[in-house]
Design an enzyme around this catalytic site. Structure first.
Site, PDB file in Angstrom:
ATOM      1  N   HIS A 275       0.838  -1.234  -0.029  1.00  0.00           N
ATOM      2  CA  HIS A 275       0.171   0.085  -0.069  1.00  0.00           C
ATOM      3  C   HIS A 275       1.030   1.150  -0.089  1.00  0.00           C
ATOM      4  CE1 HIS A 275      -3.748  -2.205   1.467  1.00  0.00           C
ATOM      5  NE2 HIS A 275      -3.427  -2.561   0.313  1.00  0.00           N
ATOM      6  N   CYS A 572     -19.743  17.587 -13.754  1.00  0.00           N
ATOM      7  CA  CYS A 572     -18.847  17.576 -12.600  1.00  0.00           C
ATOM      8  C   CYS A 572     -18.729  16.387 -11.971  1.00  0.00           C
ATOM      9  CB  CYS A 572     -19.658  18.710 -11.520  1.00  0.00           C
ATOM     10  SG  CYS A 572     -21.057  18.136 -10.843  1.00  0.00           S
TER      11      CYS A 572
HETATM   12  C1  PEP Z   1     -21.877  13.021  -9.024  1.00  0.00           C
HETATM   13  O1  PEP Z   1     -22.604  12.491  -8.509  1.00  0.00           O
HETATM   14  O2  PEP Z   1     -21.315  12.841  -9.918  1.00  0.00           O
HETATM   15  C2  PEP Z   1     -21.248  14.235  -8.196  1.00  0.00           C
HETATM   16  C3  PEP Z   1     -20.554  15.080  -8.688  1.00  0.00           C
HETATM   17  O3  PEP Z   1     -21.533  14.372  -7.036  1.00  0.00           O
HETATM   18  P1  PEP Z   1     -21.090  13.676  -5.653  1.00  0.00           P
HETATM   19  O4  PEP Z   1     -19.834  12.882  -6.118  1.00  0.00           O
HETATM   20  O5  PEP Z   1     -20.681  14.678  -4.625  1.00  0.00           O
HETATM   21  O6  PEP Z   1     -22.352  12.695  -5.248  1.00  0.00           O
END
Ligand code: PEP
Ligand code: MG
Length: 610
Positions: A275, A572
């Site tokens: 690890h 995102c």
């Molecule tokens: C997602 O679900 O892709 C996201 C950006 O939100 P989280 O990872 O915070 O759930």
């Protein structure tokens, strides 16, 4: 009914024989994942190998069987749900073996050094030229009120948090493995001395065998428990560049090490799949395994982790050669970093925005330094982890964050599923990922949501802030949350006409509602982490199953959203920083990517080649 109960109680499967097919053997990470599935079943589960039968719900008991490639062992389940357990564990084991890719030795390049050198094995490639620093630590006794049992519990909780908060990162399994290991040791030791004896025994059993690399995990766990009891180890590192020489390091020390000026690492007693080695690779620190006792110097040496040598007595020409190679390595990284404040424009002239996913003020500052063009996702649930913040504290924090960028998207609390807050009580659910989470908190905890929105509005003043609701599955839900926000603003006599409201696209139902959402939202952001989870019915924290990020399904879905949406769409989720996905996402029409701060420069550079 009673018969059924008795049948369940005494139900014993004939068992199944499993063969270890991974070249790495049945080692700590897959064992921990296997155990975390086994523990979900109430029945007794045992593993037998060469006349020894052990509890298969214990990491250390299973590891003690030292199952190597080709070992055949018998798995038996007895009692309630025995049949189901056996079936599931058989599948789990098979997929763990298939997934457990052999960590191949990194190919060595030929070395052309003239000075004396020693050879080693490459942990992480790269070049370092710096003075040698021999590892030093001091032991510190601090005050702690915790009992041994409490210290163990806190260590388990800490490892659980490390695992869940880094679940996107494949290295996170290391924490799951250590957590399971400690959980199984806990049953056998009631004092620190008892734990030390257990770990000493386990380590001496492992030493010399294929699982030797796990000794540092045992020691790391022991150190974590000791830390909670006030017995801390403080490692000291120089404040100028150095090549670290040590017998071994704990996995948990790599984080601290990567914050220093370390140029390279040479370890004597680890292996390329330990690890510690995995984390050194993740941190990009040039590292080798070599017999450190073969040289005793504090002078500058060359650590060439391309040719796998340490040149302990380099000539002038050696130094020159190494510097050139180092320059070449650095050029590529520097190129991306140098251009980090420049826009990311594709070959065809499309200007793609690269934003940051942030969790606190520090990550906001780092993302600014890394060249972010705004905040594409502020995960507010990580801002106030310990205790419920006052309205004033929330407002101050948002104000500070908002002062750093013009373009900011704040996501309202996304608690539930794998994310919890100690001060927000949620019901026990058998499928928390399908339960009260995200926007559903407006129904279950309106007072908390009202306070959060009020603080965001107050901090925004007349700045345009984008507010994003997570886990939206219907237009009505969005409509209710937005109405809630508007009424709240009215109650506090705040003008929020400049605030924009949008949604995360994470729940597949939204894919069929885009036309209706177009009428009411100001923007969309695709959360590929959750969207992948719900599209493929694979829990995002599942120990063995993983969504295939290269699946054309995910890209088809994104393409459809971009085509149907009449409002801006960004991404995102983790996919946005995936080197192999960026070109496809841009070709599908995505104009904004939001990624973790440390991926910004690289993502921008990747875009410039599309
Ligand atoms: C997602 O679900 O892709 C996201 C950006 O939100 P989280 O990872 O915070 O759930
Ligand atoms: Mg999500």
């Amino acid at each position: 009914m009673a018969m059924e109960f008795l049948k369940n109680l005494f139900y014993k499967t004939d068992g199944t024989t499993l063969t270890v097919t991974s070249n790495n053997g049945f080692h700590l990470r897959p064992v921990a994942q296997f155990v975390s599935v086994a523990k979900k079943y109430p029945c007794k589960i045992t593993a037998s190998f060469e006349g020894t039968t052990v509890d298969a719900k214990g990491v250390n008991t299973l590891l003690a069987l030292s199952l190597e490639k080709g070992s055949r062992f018998k798995l038996t389940c007895q009692g309630k749900q025995a049949k189901e357990a056996l079936e599931v564990l058989r599948h789990t084991f098979t997929s763990l073996m298939q997934e457990d890719k052999e960590i191949k030795a990194i190919q060595k390049e030929q070395s052309h050094y003239k000075g004396a050198f020693i050879e080693g094995d490459i942990i992480s490639s790269g070049i370092a030229i710096a003075p040698v620093y021999h590892y030093k630590e001091t032991r510190v006794q601090k005050k702690s009120e915790l009992t041994f049992e409490e210290a163990v519990h806190q260590s388990i909780d800490e490892l659980e948090i490390l695992y869940t908060t880094q679940a996107q990162n494949s290295d996170a399994n290391i924490y799951l493995a250590q957590k399971e290991l400690l959980a199984s040791l806990k049953a056998k030791a009631s004092t620190l001395h008892g734990l030390e004896v257990l770990i000493k025994d386990a380590s001496s059993e492992l030493s010399g065998g294929k699982l030797k690399a796990k000794i540092s995990d045992y020691k790391d766990i022991l150190q974590r428990v000791k830390k909670h009891l006030g017995l801390e180890v403080e490692a000291h590192f120089p404040d100028k560049p150095f090549i670290l020489l040590a017998n071994d390091l704990f996995p948990s020390q790599i984080e601290q090490l990567s914050q220093t000026d370390v140029a390279g690492v040479i370890l004597k007693e680890t292996s390329i799949n330990s690890h510690t080695a995995i984390l050194l690779r993740g941190a990009g620190i040039p590292s080798l395994i070599a017999d450190t006792s073969l040289f005793d110097t504090e002078r500058s040496v060359i650590l060439d982790a391309h040719s796998s040598v340490v040149v302990t007595d380099p000539t002038r020409a050696d130094m020159e050669k190494a510097r050139k190679r180092l320059e070449k390595d650095n050029e590529q990284k520097a190129l991306a970093s140098e251009k980090r404040f420049k826009p990311a424009v594709t070959q065809k002239g499309r200007d793609i925005k690269v934003m940051a996913n942030v969790t606190d003020i520090d990550s906001v500052k780092i993302s600014k330094e890394e060249g972010a063009q705004g905040i594409g996702l502020l995960r507010t649930e990580f801002l106030f982890k310990e205790e419920k913040p006052s309205f004033e504290r929330q407002t101050r924090t948002y104000e500070e964050i908002f002062s750093h960028f013009d373009d900011i998207t704040v996501r309202t609390l996304d608690v539930g599923g794998d994310k919890a807050l100690p001060y927000l009580q949620l019901p026990k659910e058998s499928n928390p990922f399908l339960g009260i989470r995200g926007i559903r908190l407006f129904q279950s905890h309106p007072e908390i949501m009202a306070e959060q929105l009020h603080a965001i509005f107050a901090a925004a003043g007349n700045k345009t802030i984008k507010i994003m609701f997570p886990m939206v599955s219907s237009v009505e839900e969005f409509h209710e949350a937005k109405t809630f926000a508007k009424e709240l603003a009215k109650k506090h006599q705040l003008d929020i006409s400049q605030i924009l409201f949008g949604i995360m696209i994470e729940v597949p139902s939204v894919l069929f509602l885009i036309e209706s959402f177009n009428e009411v939202v100001d923007f969309y952001s695709i959360g590929t982490n959750d969207l992948g989870q719900y599209l493929f019915a694979i829990e995002r924290t599942h120990p063995t199953l993983k969504v295939d990020e290269a699946s054309p399904v995910l890209f088809n879905v994104i393409g459809t959203i971009v085509k149907k949406a009449t409002k801006p769409v960004s991404i995102c989720g983790e996919l946005a920083a995936n080197k192999k996905a960026i070109a496809t996402l841009i070709n599908l029409g995505i104009e904004t990517l939001s990624v973790s701060p440390k991926s910004i420069a690289q993502t921008k550079e990747e875009i410039r080649h599309v």
